[in-house]
Design a protein around this motif. Sequence first.
Motif, PDB file in Angstrom:
ATOM      1  N   ALA B  21      47.263  36.435  33.537  1.00  0.00           N
ATOM      2  CA  ALA B  21      46.344  35.373  33.101  1.00  0.00           C
ATOM      3  C   ALA B  21      44.912  35.732  33.488  1.00  0.00           C
ATOM      4  O   ALA B  21      43.947  35.343  32.813  1.00  0.00           O
ATOM      5  N   GLY B  22      44.761  36.467  34.581  1.00  0.00           N
ATOM      6  CA  GLY B  22      43.441  36.962  34.964  1.00  0.00           C
ATOM      7  C   GLY B  22      43.048  38.201  34.172  1.00  0.00           C
ATOM      8  O   GLY B  22      41.919  38.338  33.713  1.00  0.00           O
ATOM      9  N   LEU B  23      44.009  39.086  33.989  1.00  0.00           N
ATOM     10  CA  LEU B  23      43.729  40.348  33.307  1.00  0.00           C
ATOM     11  C   LEU B  23      43.183  40.139  31.896  1.00  0.00           C
ATOM     12  O   LEU B  23      42.244  40.825  31.475  1.00  0.00           O
ATOM     13  N   VAL B  24      43.775  39.174  31.175  1.00  0.00           N
ATOM     14  CA  VAL B  24      43.308  38.964  29.792  1.00  0.00           C
ATOM     15  C   VAL B  24      41.879  38.408  29.738  1.00  0.00           C
ATOM     16  O   VAL B  24      41.274  38.378  28.670  1.00  0.00           O
ATOM     17  N   VAL B  26      39.525  39.892  31.459  1.00  0.00           N
ATOM     18  CA  VAL B  26      38.622  41.012  31.752  1.00  0.00           C
ATOM     19  C   VAL B  26      38.930  42.272  30.937  1.00  0.00           C
ATOM     20  O   VAL B  26      38.257  43.289  31.092  1.00  0.00           O
ATOM     21  N   VAL B  27      39.983  42.214  30.099  1.00  0.00           N
ATOM     22  CA  VAL B  27      40.199  43.314  29.150  1.00  0.00           C
ATOM     23  C   VAL B  27      40.268  42.715  27.746  1.00  0.00           C
ATOM     24  O   VAL B  27      40.399  41.498  27.592  1.00  0.00           O
ATOM     25  N   GLU B  28      40.179  43.560  26.737  1.00  0.00           N
ATOM     26  CA  GLU B  28      40.357  43.068  25.362  1.00  0.00           C
ATOM     27  C   GLU B  28      41.847  42.801  25.171  1.00  0.00           C
ATOM     28  O   GLU B  28      42.657  43.725  25.253  1.00  0.00           O
ATOM     29  N   PRO B  29      42.220  41.543  24.938  1.00  0.00           N
ATOM     30  CA  PRO B  29      43.653  41.205  24.892  1.00  0.00           C
ATOM     31  C   PRO B  29      44.413  42.066  23.879  1.00  0.00           C
ATOM     32  O   PRO B  29      45.543  42.472  24.130  1.00  0.00           O
ATOM     33  N   GLU B  30      43.756  42.405  22.754  1.00  0.00           N
ATOM     34  CA  GLU B  30      44.490  43.165  21.728  1.00  0.00           C
ATOM     35  C   GLU B  30      44.762  44.612  22.144  1.00  0.00           C
ATOM     36  O   GLU B  30      45.530  45.316  21.492  1.00  0.00           O
ATOM     37  N   SER B  31      44.105  45.068  23.237  1.00  0.00           N
ATOM     38  CA  SER B  31      44.407  46.430  23.692  1.00  0.00           C
ATOM     39  C   SER B  31      45.337  46.422  24.914  1.00  0.00           C
ATOM     40  O   SER B  31      45.519  47.430  25.577  1.00  0.00           O
ATOM     41  N   LEU B  32      45.939  45.270  25.173  1.00  0.00           N
ATOM     42  CA  LEU B  32      46.877  45.140  26.299  1.00  0.00           C
ATOM     43  C   LEU B  32      48.312  44.965  25.796  1.00  0.00           C
ATOM     44  O   LEU B  32      48.565  44.157  24.897  1.00  0.00           O
ATOM     45  N   THR B  33      49.205  45.729  26.369  1.00  0.00           N
ATOM     46  CA  THR B  33      50.643  45.570  26.096  1.00  0.00           C
ATOM     47  C   THR B  33      51.357  45.255  27.402  1.00  0.00           C
ATOM     48  O   THR B  33      51.173  45.958  28.397  1.00  0.00           O
ATOM     49  N   VAL B  34      52.160  44.202  27.384  1.00  0.00           N
ATOM     50  CA  VAL B  34      52.908  43.797  28.573  1.00  0.00           C
ATOM     51  C   VAL B  34      54.398  44.037  28.322  1.00  0.00           C
ATOM     52  O   VAL B  34      54.922  43.625  27.287  1.00  0.00           O
ATOM     53  N   LEU B  60      49.903  32.986  29.858  1.00  0.00           N
ATOM     54  CA  LEU B  60      48.903  33.567  28.963  1.00  0.00           C
ATOM     55  C   LEU B  60      48.394  32.552  27.943  1.00  0.00           C
ATOM     56  O   LEU B  60      47.309  32.710  27.392  1.00  0.00           O
ATOM     57  N   SER B  61      49.171  31.519  27.696  1.00  0.00           N
ATOM     58  CA  SER B  61      48.735  30.499  26.734  1.00  0.00           C
ATOM     59  C   SER B  61      48.171  29.272  27.430  1.00  0.00           C
ATOM     60  O   SER B  61      47.883  28.266  26.789  1.00  0.00           O
ATOM     61  N   ASN B  62      48.037  29.373  28.738  1.00  0.00           N
ATOM     62  CA  ASN B  62      47.525  28.245  29.528  1.00  0.00           C
ATOM     63  C   ASN B  62      48.374  26.985  29.430  1.00  0.00           C
ATOM     64  O   ASN B  62      47.868  25.881  29.598  1.00  0.00           O
ATOM     65  N   GLU B 316      40.839  32.212  37.889  1.00  0.00           N
ATOM     66  CA  GLU B 316      39.593  32.884  38.281  1.00  0.00           C
ATOM     67  C   GLU B 316      39.877  33.925  39.367  1.00  0.00           C
ATOM     68  O   GLU B 316      39.376  35.046  39.321  1.00  0.00           O
ATOM     69  N   ASP B 317      40.682  33.526  40.361  1.00  0.00           N
ATOM     70  CA  ASP B 317      41.100  34.473  41.398  1.00  0.00           C
ATOM     71  C   ASP B 317      41.805  35.672  40.762  1.00  0.00           C
ATOM     72  O   ASP B 317      41.578  36.826  41.143  1.00  0.00           O
ATOM     73  N   ALA B 318      42.677  35.372  39.814  1.00  0.00           N
ATOM     74  CA  ALA B 318      43.456  36.435  39.169  1.00  0.00           C
ATOM     75  C   ALA B 318      42.527  37.386  38.416  1.00  0.00           C
ATOM     76  O   ALA B 318      42.710  38.602  38.440  1.00  0.00           O
ATOM     77  N   ALA B 319      41.490  36.827  37.773  1.00  0.00           N
ATOM     78  CA  ALA B 319      40.540  37.663  37.026  1.00  0.00           C
ATOM     79  C   ALA B 319      39.769  38.574  37.984  1.00  0.00           C
ATOM     80  O   ALA B 319      39.491  39.736  37.679  1.00  0.00           O
ATOM     81  N   ARG B 320      39.445  38.037  39.135  1.00  0.00           N
ATOM     82  CA  ARG B 320      38.738  38.813  40.143  1.00  0.00           C
ATOM     83  C   ARG B 320      39.609  39.980  40.618  1.00  0.00           C
ATOM     84  O   ARG B 320      39.171  41.129  40.705  1.00  0.00           O
ATOM     85  N   LEU B 321      40.888  39.695  40.874  1.00  0.00           N
ATOM     86  CA  LEU B 321      41.819  40.743  41.290  1.00  0.00           C
ATOM     87  C   LEU B 321      41.979  41.793  40.183  1.00  0.00           C
ATOM     88  O   LEU B 321      41.985  43.002  40.442  1.00  0.00           O
ATOM     89  N   ALA B 322      42.066  41.320  38.943  1.00  0.00           N
ATOM     90  CA  ALA B 322      42.215  42.235  37.806  1.00  0.00           C
ATOM     91  C   ALA B 322      40.996  43.151  37.691  1.00  0.00           C
ATOM     92  O   ALA B 322      41.116  44.338  37.380  1.00  0.00           O
ATOM     93  N   LYS B 323      39.819  42.592  37.960  1.00  0.00           N
ATOM     94  CA  LYS B 323      38.587  43.393  37.909  1.00  0.00           C
ATOM     95  C   LYS B 323      38.622  44.513  38.945  1.00  0.00           C
ATOM     96  O   LYS B 323      38.205  45.641  38.689  1.00  0.00           O
ATOM     97  N   THR B 324      39.132  44.174  40.124  1.00  0.00           N
ATOM     98  CA  THR B 324      39.271  45.189  41.178  1.00  0.00           C
ATOM     99  C   THR B 324      40.198  46.312  40.713  1.00  0.00           C
ATOM    100  O   THR B 324      39.942  47.489  40.949  1.00  0.00           O
ATOM    101  N   VAL B 325      41.281  45.922  40.047  1.00  0.00           N
ATOM    102  CA  VAL B 325      42.229  46.921  39.530  1.00  0.00           C
ATOM    103  C   VAL B 325      41.542  47.797  38.478  1.00  0.00           C
ATOM    104  O   VAL B 325      41.648  49.027  38.501  1.00  0.00           O
ATOM    105  N   LEU B 326      40.820  47.134  37.562  1.00  0.00           N
ATOM    106  CA  LEU B 326      40.129  47.859  36.480  1.00  0.00           C
ATOM    107  C   LEU B 326      39.152  48.897  37.020  1.00  0.00           C
ATOM    108  O   LEU B 326      38.984  49.974  36.441  1.00  0.00           O
ATOM    109  N   ALA B 327      38.502  48.544  38.130  1.00  0.00           N
ATOM    110  CA  ALA B 327      37.491  49.443  38.703  1.00  0.00           C
ATOM    111  C   ALA B 327      38.091  50.776  39.150  1.00  0.00           C
ATOM    112  O   ALA B 327      37.377  51.749  39.379  1.00  0.00           O
TER     113      ALA B 327
END
Lengths: 331, 331
Positions: B21-24, B26-34, B60-62, B316-327
């Motif tokens: 839910a955080g990852l989507v 900070v990345v383009e959702p259409e380029s993500l496969t789960v 992912l759909s909130n 928001e926390d999840a997005a922050r963690l995802a950003k750390t991963v992306l880096a």
Amino acid sequence: MIPGLKVASLAGGVGSARFLAGLVRVVEPESLTVVVNTGDDERLRGLHICPDIDTVLYHLSNLCDWDRGWGVAGETFSVNDHYRDLAIRAGDAIQEDRTGKEVDVHEWFALGDRDLATHLLRARFLDVGLSLTEATDRLRRAMGVECRVLPMSDTPVRTVLLTQSGEALDFQEYFVRRGQREEVARVSFVGAAEARVAPGATEAVASADLVVVPPSNPLISIAPILAVPALREAMAGAPGTRVAVSPIVGGRALKGPADRLLASMGHEVSALGVARMYRGLVDVFVIDERDAGLSGEIEALGMRTVVCDTIMRSAEDAARLAKTVLAEVRP
Amino acid sequence: MIPGLKVASLAGGVGSARFLAGLVRVVEPESLTVVVNTGDDERLRGLHICPDIDTVLYHLSNLCDWDRGWGVAGETFSVNDHYRDLAIRAGDAIQEDRTGKEVDVHEWFALGDRDLATHLLRARFLDVGLSLTEATDRLRRAMGVECRVLPMSDTPVRTVLLTQSGEALDFQEYFVRRGQREEVARVSFVGAAEARVAPGATEAVASADLVVVPPSNPLISIAPILAVPALREAMAGAPGTRVAVSPIVGGRALKGPADRLLASMGHEVSALGVARMYRGLVDVFVIDERDAGLSGEIEALGMRTVVCDTIMRSAEDAARLAKTVLAEVRP
């Protein structure tokens, strides 16, 4: 109530269910066996739906909505509403029908929450390997239904209506979705010849003092049961008194499409037309007061006729009609 | 957001779903496969239930209840209540299981009305012959989920927990019904070796710039995916940056039974214990600030470590963690 009297009844949809709701008030429920049409059973949302069995169970357990005829009184539709929303968004629900109107292929068959609980419990029973007979028996006990309720078959039998334009429809599609507008040329019962009859069904018919054919559509509610060879033979040879009640009153079906179906298939739309279909299978034919004039012609087919008010506005009416039927049992 | 960055993620239950839910964000959702664990899928009331796929989709759909972790926010339980009443009256709740012990096989697993709509639509898709991959794709579109969500397999894989007393339990039974009290000796994944991998899953892992293993139970959420040979090979040989996030913080699982399972199976209950399991499969291991002291030992396994706040109290926390991963993605 005649103590020890053994009764068997065939059953289709609403007319049968109403009659049975009356019958259980005037016979000992534990000495009654009901054999129900499964020709309209269908897969819906992954579940095995038995419209006639459920209509019978809901009537016998007093859960039914008497006026509407199907489903449970006071029903809610939470899951159905969520399902419809999701299905529409999945692009699943919209499909062109022949009239060119966009229709939703599944939503025309709404499943209420309480009804759905029945289907889920049946699904679970079937899923763990119980037969439809066993699943039905557990459901009827759960609903407090005291008489034995059997599906006509443990293997699938499919009622197929062949329209004059050559289409093959199942009953729910013809009845619910197409609004009974099609002209039907023929009805066939796929799987009936090789059906595995529910254990106890033929025996119940063969050993009953009274076998009843309630006022249901002869072509699609009763005919599928009689299309199963063992059940037809049991009915033809039943030593008890066999009594049918006409579902046609004053040339019209009280409920459902029986009149239109009879006409489109070339039968006379009257109690006489129905009596002709039951020739050799029933001893007594109960007709409504409005049809008293047909008595002579029906008796000429080799049945006694009984004339009474056959309209069932309530369970009390149904009990009165059932009493009239009971009075015909020859000792 | 790095335009064009291709991301693949494995996924189990709640921890994964929260991370995604955080990852989507900070990345383009259409380029993500789960690629989601199906080892806990189960037949329930005749329906095919996919707990992890649904947890991921609801997040992912909130639609999810973030704090509870499973199911849909504001859920109602009309059908479940009716079902339970009926099942109890049917004497269904009590049944002999294979071990001969009387158990209530179903009532401990409540299905909400909205959740049930998901299961019914999936059941319908499977019933008309769609694969689980196709059914999942339709459901995720219906829920407005933009990234691709794949089951790990289109054929059944069953996670089986073998207890130290010799019982074989499935996850839901261990987790929900037994309250995670059993000591587990071993976990096996029946059907994994011959599983038919969802089309596109191995390709997604093999072609991703970043492959993530979110903070989920390594033994029962991630291990089943890695037990499918083609997926394990894809992971082992993935040319992209492979980043795992530890689900163990300060020696405890944040959610679920990972800590108890690790201990009972003889693993060290720490980020280090988890890192050992991922040796050779990940390049970067993200650990919580509280576990900074384990950094050296984890790096000795051949992984870089990243230390940050890994707790996800919100998207928001999840997005922050995802950003750390992306880096951590190496160009």
